[in-house]
Design a protein around this motif. Structure first.
Motif, PDB file in Angstrom:
ATOM      1  N   ALA A 113      38.832  16.702  23.972  1.00  0.00           N
ATOM      2  CA  ALA A 113      38.507  16.977  22.574  1.00  0.00           C
ATOM      3  C   ALA A 113      38.610  18.465  22.256  1.00  0.00           C
ATOM      4  O   ALA A 113      39.064  18.856  21.177  1.00  0.00           O
TER       5      ALA A 113
ATOM      6  N   THR B  35      35.459  11.215  12.978  1.00  0.00           N
ATOM      7  CA  THR B  35      35.172  10.674  14.307  1.00  0.00           C
ATOM      8  C   THR B  35      34.434   9.343  14.212  1.00  0.00           C
ATOM      9  O   THR B  35      33.844   8.886  15.188  1.00  0.00           O
TER      10      THR B  35
ATOM     11  N   LEU C 133      35.318   6.818  16.852  1.00  0.00           N
ATOM     12  CA  LEU C 133      34.632   6.968  18.134  1.00  0.00           C
ATOM     13  C   LEU C 133      33.317   6.207  18.127  1.00  0.00           C
ATOM     14  O   LEU C 133      32.979   5.509  19.069  1.00  0.00           O
TER      15      LEU C 133
ATOM     16  N   LYS D 118      32.781  12.684  21.688  1.00  0.00           N
ATOM     17  CA  LYS D 118      31.886  12.732  20.525  1.00  0.00           C
ATOM     18  C   LYS D 118      31.000  13.966  20.573  1.00  0.00           C
ATOM     19  O   LYS D 118      30.693  14.562  19.533  1.00  0.00           O
TER      20      LYS D 118
ATOM     21  N   LYS E 145      40.847  16.474  18.689  1.00  0.00           N
ATOM     22  CA  LYS E 145      40.795  15.114  18.165  1.00  0.00           C
ATOM     23  C   LYS E 145      40.438  14.164  19.302  1.00  0.00           C
ATOM     24  O   LYS E 145      40.463  14.544  20.474  1.00  0.00           O
ATOM     25  N   ALA E 146      40.121  12.940  18.920  1.00  0.00           N
ATOM     26  CA  ALA E 146      39.768  11.933  19.920  1.00  0.00           C
ATOM     27  C   ALA E 146      41.025  11.275  20.474  1.00  0.00           C
ATOM     28  O   ALA E 146      42.034  11.116  19.785  1.00  0.00           O
TER      29      ALA E 146
END
Length: 338
Positions: free
Chosen positions: A244, A297, A300, A285, A249-250
């Protein structure tokens, strides 16, 4: 040590004296022919017998450095500041290189004269008690540095990235490029990783695809402690944080590898996969704000809910458990520990 240096081997080490002693003995028997090699070892504030191991080593062209502040990136950067070799070869203190490891890297650097980055296979050596499904699991690539692409010698596909235990780079290409101290294990980062992949990604953008050299293999010694669920889940958490931080970004591993959320937890593999994903996504996260670079997010959070994180808090790593409630403070309906 006067004169030209062909290869600088770079190792950062911290509190693993026995492993370091083993790799030094292996490097001692490399087939070098007429190559001039220096071995740079940076002791990153060890409190064990590391200094004794280095002091007693007289058979190697050893450059022993010390970096007091804990941080692998800092230690590697100190080595880069001192390195004089035309080719920089990076490895770890827990590997066993093949006898022609350095000779082959140097030969390939001459063969591929415009390439700036090279890499070879990494073959995990698992403890006897390792379950077969774990040693062959797709995630062994990221958890144990398993890098054995079925490819001939030549440029790596863009979808593959080498691992830090076995790669080489031209010093002329590295120049002032240094490892990011915001990545990698350190006093401030904890056990975060990713410093090697981020460094190589910048080199790759600078000089094109790495050259894969199948004959430059190393064996990575995996300890019994490293296959314990707690260690694996903690590593997954730290990998999530690193990913991350680097990408902003995830990244959803279950989509990449096709993991199912409904694996029966009586099955060791299913239990492992659920724990791996829970900790990976908790790590991501923890690093990403609610909105990062325009990306929400919320996915997530939804994935963690599908993984039933509140019902499987026993799978949370120490780091994930410590911050679990805080992870979901940004929601009107937080997911508390049950």
């Amino acid at each position: 040590m006067p004169g030209q240096v062909d290869i600088s081997v770079i190792i950062a080490t911290r509190n693993r004296a026995a492993m370091l002693e083993r790799v030094l003995s292996e490097v001692q028997y490399q087939e070098l022919h007429d190559l001039a090699v220096e071995l740079i070892v940076v002791d990153n504030g060890s409190t064990d017998e590391t200094q004794s191991v280095l002091s007693n080593e007289s058979q190697l062209p050893l450059v022993s450095l010390y970096e007091e502040t804990a941080g692998k990136s800092r230690a590697l950067n100190k080595a880069l500041d001192a390195a004089r070799g035309e080719l920089l070869v990076f490895t770890d203190d827990d590997v066993i290189p093949c006898p022609t490891w350095l000779l082959n890297y140097y030969s390939e650097s001459l063969e591929y004269s415009t390439a700036v980055l090279f890499c070879g296979p990494i073959v995990p050596q698992f403890p006897e008690q390792t379950p077969q499904w774990l040693s062959t699991h797709p995630s062994s690539q990221i958890l144990f540095g398993n890098f054995q692409p079925d490819l001939p010698e030549g440029p790596l596909p863009s979808t593959l990235m080498p691992y830090g235990a076995n790669f080489a780079a031209r010093r002329s290409a590295v120049g002032e490029l240094r490892f990011d101290v915001q990545l990698g294990p350190s006093a401030e980062n904890g056990r975060m990783c990713g410093e090697d992949s981020e460094f190589m990604a910048r080199l790759r953008r600078k000089g094109g695809s790495p050259i894969f050299v199948p004959s430059c293999s190393v064996v990575h010694r995996v300890t019994p402690a490293q296959i314990e669920p707690a260690a694996l889940f903690e590593k997954a958490f730290q990998m999530g944080k690193s990913t991350a931080r680097i990408l902003g970004k995830a990244v959803f591993l279950h989509e990449q590898y096709g993991y199912e959320f409904n694996s029966t937890d009586n099955d060791a593999k299913g239990h492992f996969e659920r724990g791996l994903l829970i900790n990976l996504y908790c790590g991501q996260k923890s690093e990403l704000p609610l909105n990062c670079a325009g990306q929400s997010t919320s996915k997530l959070r939804g994935v963690l809910a599908r993984l039933q994180v509140c019902e499987y808090t026993d799978l949370l790593s120490a780091s994930a458990r410590q911050i679990f409630e805080k992870l979901f403070e940004d929601s009107a309906s937080p997911l508390p520990i049950t």
